[in-house]
Design a protein around this motif. Structure first.
Motif, PDB file in Angstrom:
ATOM      1  N   GLY A 156      -1.739   6.338   1.312  1.00 42.47           N
ATOM      2  CA  GLY A 156      -1.395   5.763   0.008  1.00 42.47           C
ATOM      3  C   GLY A 156      -0.306   4.709   0.111  1.00 42.47           C
ATOM      4  O   GLY A 156       0.784   4.880  -0.435  1.00 42.47           O
ATOM      5  N   PRO A 157      -0.588   3.603   0.831  1.00 40.12           N
ATOM      6  CA  PRO A 157       0.449   2.577   1.018  1.00 40.12           C
ATOM      7  C   PRO A 157       0.789   1.829  -0.265  1.00 40.12           C
ATOM      8  O   PRO A 157       0.033   1.858  -1.236  1.00 40.12           O
ATOM      9  N   LEU A 158       1.923   1.186  -0.198  1.00 42.09           N
ATOM     10  CA  LEU A 158       2.420   0.391  -1.307  1.00 42.09           C
ATOM     11  C   LEU A 158       2.302  -1.059  -0.861  1.00 42.09           C
ATOM     12  O   LEU A 158       2.805  -1.402   0.204  1.00 42.09           O
ATOM     13  N   VAL A 159       1.608  -1.866  -1.619  1.00 44.16           N
ATOM     14  CA  VAL A 159       1.485  -3.271  -1.238  1.00 44.16           C
ATOM     15  C   VAL A 159       2.227  -4.119  -2.261  1.00 44.16           C
ATOM     16  O   VAL A 159       2.030  -3.974  -3.467  1.00 44.16           O
ATOM     17  N   ILE A 160       3.118  -4.967  -1.774  1.00 41.61           N
ATOM     18  CA  ILE A 160       3.915  -5.825  -2.657  1.00 41.61           C
ATOM     19  C   ILE A 160       3.556  -7.282  -2.404  1.00 41.61           C
ATOM     20  O   ILE A 160       3.483  -7.719  -1.260  1.00 41.61           O
ATOM     21  N   MET A 171       1.456  -2.527  -6.014  1.00 42.75           N
ATOM     22  CA  MET A 171       0.482  -1.481  -6.340  1.00 42.75           C
ATOM     23  C   MET A 171       0.487  -0.440  -5.251  1.00 42.75           C
ATOM     24  O   MET A 171       0.687  -0.759  -4.082  1.00 42.75           O
ATOM     25  N   GLN A 172       0.241   0.791  -5.637  1.00 40.51           N
ATOM     26  CA  GLN A 172      -0.033   1.809  -4.618  1.00 40.51           C
ATOM     27  C   GLN A 172      -1.540   1.873  -4.438  1.00 40.51           C
ATOM     28  O   GLN A 172      -2.290   2.001  -5.403  1.00 40.51           O
ATOM     29  N   ILE A 173      -1.967   1.760  -3.207  1.00 36.55           N
ATOM     30  CA  ILE A 173      -3.387   1.711  -2.869  1.00 36.55           C
ATOM     31  C   ILE A 173      -3.800   3.066  -2.302  1.00 36.55           C
ATOM     32  O   ILE A 173      -3.045   3.674  -1.558  1.00 36.55           O
ATOM     33  N   VAL A 174      -4.975   3.530  -2.648  1.00 37.67           N
ATOM     34  CA  VAL A 174      -5.500   4.742  -2.008  1.00 37.67           C
ATOM     35  C   VAL A 174      -6.563   4.297  -1.014  1.00 37.67           C
ATOM     36  O   VAL A 174      -7.524   3.629  -1.380  1.00 37.67           O
TER      37      VAL A 174
END
Lengths: 155, 98
Positions: free
Chosen positions: A111-115, A123-126
Motif C-alpha cells: 500500500g505505497p503512498l505516491v506523491i 494517493m495511497q495505492i493498493v
C-alpha cells in the motif's frame, strides 16, 4: 502557519508544503492534509504528520532504499487523479510499522503512498497481486528512531 | 444485494464497460474473470482490508513513542525544534540520481 502535533509540539509550516490527499489514507479517509517532516536531515525515516489531527502521523521510508527492485505501477485513473504529467514527478513512500513487542520494524509494500512532487497531491495505492506484502521486514529490535536508522543502515 | 446464479462461462454485464465471467467453479470456490476499463480499480477485498489494518497499526506505532515516559518526551521535545519540513524536490533529485 502553525500546527499542533502530538510528537513535535507546535510547529511552523509553510502552507505551500502541505500534501493534499483527496482520498486520505485508507482507514483515515477524513484526514486529507499532511506535511512531510524529518527530524534529522537525510534520515531514512520521514514523518507524515496530519495537519488537522495532532495525534495522527505515519513514519515513512523511501522503499527503494531497502528494496531496490520495488516497483509501483499506476493505473490511468491514478495517474490522472494525481495530476502526473511525468513519471519523474512521482515520489513513492511506504509506511513503517514498529512492533515493539516483537522487536520488528516492517514496511507496507502493498500500500505505497505516491506523491506528485510538483503539485503535492498524493494517493495511497493498493497493489494487486501477491507480489508485495503489507509487512516486509526492514529492521529488528530497535527502541527509538535513531536506532532504527542505524539498524537499517547496517542492514 | 443482487444475487445471480450463473453457470460456467456465463457472463454478467455491469454498466456499459464491465463484464464478469465465471471461468471455473469448484467445491467452495469460483474463478472469476473481470473485464473492466483500465481506470477501474479491481481489488480483492481482503487486500484493501489488510492495507487499512496495516495503516492503523502504523499510525498507532508512530504515536506510541510519545506516550512513553516523561523523560522520553523531554528528549523528543529537543528533536522537535529541529523537525524540518522535507523538501520533496530533494527526494525527487535523489531518485533521478542527480
Amino acid at each position: 502557519m502553525r500546527i499542533q502535533t502530538t510528537r513535535f509540539g507546535t510547529i511552523d509550516i509553510r502552507e505551500s508544503s502541505i500534501v493534499e490527499m483527496p482520498d486520505g489514507m485508507l482507514g483515515f479517509e477524513a484526514y486529507k492534509r499532511y506535511v512531510l517532516l524529518e527530524e534529522e536531515q537525510g534520515s531514512l525515516f520521514k514523518w507524515f504528520q496530519c495537519v488537522d489531527e495532532p495525534s495522527l502521523a505515519f513514519i515513512l521510508i523511501n522503499p527503494m532504499e531497502f528494496f531496490p527492485d520495488y516497483e509501483v505501477e499506476l493505473t490511468d485513473k491514478q495517474v490522472e487523479r494525481l495530476g502526473l504529467e511525468s513519471a519523474e514527478d512521482a515520489v513513492t513512500f511506504t509506511t513503517v510499522t514498529v512492533d515493539r513487542a516483537r522487536g520488528r520494524i516492517t514496511t507496507n509494500l502493498a500500500g505505497p503512498l505516491v506523491i506528485n512532487a510538483r503539485t503535492l497531491r498524493a494517493m495511497q495505492i493498493v497493489l494487486s497481486g501477491d507480489r508485495y506484502s503489507t509487512s516486509c521486514l526492514i529492521g529488528e529490535s530497535p527502541t527509538a528512531a535513531k536506532d532504527t536508522a542505524r539498524t537499517a543502515a547496517a542492514a | 444485494m443482487l444475487i445471480l446464479a450463473r453457470k460456467k462461462d456465463r457472463r454478467i454485464v455491469i454498466g456499459d464497460s464491465i463484464e464478469i465471467v465465471i471461468v471455473e467453479v469448484g467445491n467452495g470456490w469460483a474463478k472469476i474473470g473481470i473485464e473492466a476499463p483500465k481506470n477501474i480499480s479491481v481489488y480483492r477485498k481482503e487486500l484493501v482490508d489488510e492495507v487499512v489494518a496495516e495503516n492503523i497499526r502504523a499510525a498507532r506505532s508512530a504515536t506510541q513513542r510519545n506516550s512513553r515516559s516523561a523523560a522520553d518526551a523531554a528528549g523528543h521535545r529537543k528533536t522537535t525544534a529541529k523537525a524540518a519540513e522535507l523538501v520533496l524536490q530533494a527526494e525527487l533529485m535523489k531518485e533521478k540520481g542527480e
